[in-house]
Design a protein around this motif. Structure first.
Motif, PDB file in Angstrom:
ATOM      1  N   MET A  14      78.083  49.281  35.241  1.00 45.90           N
ATOM      2  CA  MET A  14      77.785  47.665  35.690  1.00 45.90           C
ATOM      3  C   MET A  14      77.637  47.575  36.996  1.00 45.90           C
ATOM      4  O   MET A  14      78.597  48.040  37.997  1.00 45.90           O
ATOM      5  N   VAL A  22      77.226  41.247  38.242  1.00 50.61           N
ATOM      6  CA  VAL A  22      77.511  40.287  37.326  1.00 50.61           C
ATOM      7  C   VAL A  22      76.292  39.726  36.922  1.00 50.61           C
ATOM      8  O   VAL A  22      75.668  39.035  37.902  1.00 50.61           O
ATOM      9  N   ASN A  23      75.866  39.781  35.663  1.00 51.05           N
ATOM     10  CA  ASN A  23      74.681  38.978  35.207  1.00 51.05           C
ATOM     11  C   ASN A  23      73.347  39.647  36.197  1.00 51.05           C
ATOM     12  O   ASN A  23      73.105  40.674  35.835  1.00 51.05           O
ATOM     13  N   HIS A  33      73.004  42.972  37.878  1.00 49.91           N
ATOM     14  CA  HIS A  33      73.022  43.984  36.868  1.00 49.91           C
ATOM     15  C   HIS A  33      71.499  44.016  36.103  1.00 49.91           C
ATOM     16  O   HIS A  33      70.982  45.241  36.153  1.00 49.91           O
ATOM     17  N   ASN A  34      71.157  43.126  35.809  1.00 51.34           N
ATOM     18  CA  ASN A  34      69.823  43.086  35.045  1.00 51.34           C
ATOM     19  C   ASN A  34      68.707  43.508  35.964  1.00 51.34           C
ATOM     20  O   ASN A  34      67.591  44.321  35.505  1.00 51.34           O
ATOM     21  N   SER A  83      70.307  43.285  29.509  1.00 49.80           N
ATOM     22  CA  SER A  83      71.192  44.610  29.765  1.00 49.80           C
ATOM     23  C   SER A  83      72.864  43.861  30.044  1.00 49.80           C
ATOM     24  O   SER A  83      73.711  44.540  29.274  1.00 49.80           O
ATOM     25  N   PHE A  84      72.928  42.655  30.738  1.00 46.31           N
ATOM     26  CA  PHE A  84      74.336  42.330  31.117  1.00 46.31           C
ATOM     27  C   PHE A  84      75.035  41.662  29.680  1.00 46.31           C
ATOM     28  O   PHE A  84      76.106  42.229  29.325  1.00 46.31           O
ATOM     29  N   GLU A 104      78.464  42.825  27.937  1.00 51.84           N
ATOM     30  CA  GLU A 104      79.406  42.069  27.740  1.00 51.84           C
ATOM     31  C   GLU A 104      79.817  42.249  26.190  1.00 51.84           C
ATOM     32  O   GLU A 104      81.191  42.249  25.876  1.00 51.84           O
TER      33      GLU A 104
END
Ligand SMILES: C[S@@+](CC[C@H](N)C(=O)[O-])C[C@H]1O[C@@H](n2cnc3c(N)ncnc32)[C@H](O)[C@@H]1O
Ligand code: SF4
Lengths: 85, 357
Positions: B127, B130-131, B134-135, B143-144, B148
């Motif tokens: 990871m 966040v959001n 990561h993508n 991906s994110f 999750e």
């Protein structure tokens, strides 16, 4: 259950943990209490475990609390502040 | 004389060293993604099942891994793309060692979670933010969300899992956000590593996205701080700086070991890798530089590792690390990041030349 002793080179001065003359980190109140318990055990040459620490500090055995204490123990061990016996 | 003493000290501590050795096995280079930071320079090649059988039946496991302490890490590529991953997991289950794997989370499903549970395999999920961040790393929009879903599914299971985050200039200012996200999701461990300019990440280097030395120093200081600040919530690990290394009395990096170390730790290397072709490599299996190869699985894993121990090459490694460390300490103690030394081509050259001396 794993047992530990405080490293003989550890000292606490003005809330700062010092090992072999090197300032390692500053402790908060909870940290100081825990170190005090570890110090007392070590003075009596009695290795301590996770359970001993939880009992002495009167911490309830919830999953989160066990994680918190075990993680702190692992952290101190990672810095060689305590050693597994 | 120095060398003779070192060899004798190494022999004294051999049993403990071999007991502590970790293995990193590159099961496949195939992957469903092509991330901006991926160090794999190509995505071809898979370890044959016979090679895997050869590894698990080696003397190293059969005679020398009788405790749960031994750590084996299964890596890729994306290992869950292998159709035979269940069979591979089960081959490792009976070894009485602690097995972990790394994944991008795309293939985490009821089936894969069951395999992890059944075979007692730990998992690290990548990871990198966040959001969107990561993508962005993963070069897609989903991906994110996949991650999750994977986290939610894993939290309902008995699988022990944590997160691993690769840090560059893209996400370096969001470290605490990532930690807090993990704490909120009740994830109990997170490891940070610095993006190394290899494979796809060479393009990141051209775009000035790789951390420089002072940024690495800053990151490590931050991690040390968060490590203490969030110690009751999450286990945070990262790479060592001079300061933390000093704090650990040089033991972690194999500069002190055995009788010279107050905790009686063992010398480097602490781990070996096996690449998809069965080459045995110091530390981990991603390094293509020939120098780090010490043998092949066909010669026997235990044989190769034991032959290496206290060999000229091993002695040269330990002496070179120590010399380089001492040189750097004198230059700029505060900024010196020890981890950088290791596995760099220039260190390989230095060790090679000291072998010849
Ligand atoms: C090569 S991947 C294999 C496992 C899986 N495909 C994944 O991405 O999690 C292993 C880990 O290395 C990280 N990684 C990839 N390229 C890297 C680089 N250049 N420097 C540091 N870490 C990197 C990934 O983010 C991942 O956490
Ligand atoms: S980092 Fe992992 S997911 Fe991304 S391309 Fe590399 S192997 Fe695949």
């Amino acid at each position: 259950m794993a047992q530990y002793l405080l490293n003989e080179l550890v000292k606490v001065e003005d809330n700062t943990l010092i090992m072999d003359g090197i300032e390692v980190f500053e402790c908060n109140k909870d940290g100081l209490e825990m170190l005090k318990v570890m110090y007392d055990f070590t003075q009596q040459r009695k290795p301590f475990s996770l359970n001993d620490i939880m009992e002495c500090l009167e911490i309830e055995r919830t999953e989160d609390n066990v994680f918190a204490i075990q993680n702190t123990i692992n952290y101190l061990r990672g810095c060689f502040i305590i050693n597994e016996c | 004389m120095e060398k003779t003493r070192m060899i004798s000290d190494l022999h004294d501590i051999y049993e403990r060293w071999i007991d502590d050795i970790e293995l990193d096995i590159l099961l496949t280079k195939k992957c469903n993604l092509n991330c901006i930071h991926c160090f794999l320079d190509n995505k071809d090649g898979e370890m044959g099942i016979d090679t895997i059988r050869r590894i698990v039946s080696d003397e190293f496991f059969v005679l020398h891994s009788q405790n749960k302490k031994r750590v084996v890490n299964l890596s890729g590529g994306e290992i869950f793309m292998r159709k035979d991953i269940g069979e591979i997991f089960s081959l490792f289950r009976d070894l009485n060692v602690s097995v972990g794997c790394v994944s991008n989370g795309f293939y985490i499903s009821d089936d894969s979670v069951e395999l992890l549970e059944e075979n007692h395999i730990d998992l690290s999920l990548s990871m990198d933010g966040v959001n969107e961040i990561h993508n962005y790393y993963r070069r897609n929009d989903i991906s994110f969300n996949k991650l999750e879903y994977a986290i939610e599914r894993l939290l309902k299971s008995k699988v022990r899992f944590g997160v691993v985050c690769s840090v560059s200039r893209i996400n370096k200012d969001y470290i605490e956000e990532i930690i807090k996200y993990c704490i909120n999701r009740k994830i109990r461990s997170i490891r940070f590593q610095v993006v190394k300019p290899e494979g796809n990440a060479l393009a990141m280097q051209e775009d000035n996205l790789i951390l420089d030395d002072s940024e690495k120093q800053e990151l490590f200081e931050k991690l040390l701080h968060y490590c203490g600040k969030y110690v009751a919530d999450i286990n945070i690990t990262g790479y060592g700086t001079f300061k933390s290394e000093l704090r650990e009395h040089g033991c972690k990096f194999g500069l002190k070991w055995g009788k010279t170390c107050h905790s009686n730790t063992t010398p480097w290397p602490k781990s070996f890798g096996i690449d998809t072709a069965g080459n045995i490599i110091q530390i981990h299996p991603f390094h293509s530089n020939e120098f780090w190869k010490i043998g092949h699985i066909d010669e026997g894993l235990f044989n190769v590792i034991s032959r290496y121990y206290a060999s000229d090459k091993h002695i040269a490694l330990l002496t070179t690390l120590k010399e380089t460390y001492e040189e750097n300490i004198l230059k700029s103690p505060e900024e010196f990041i020890f981890e950088d030394l290791y596995l760099e081509d220039k260190v390989a050259e230095k060790i090679a030349s000291s072998c010849k001396r």
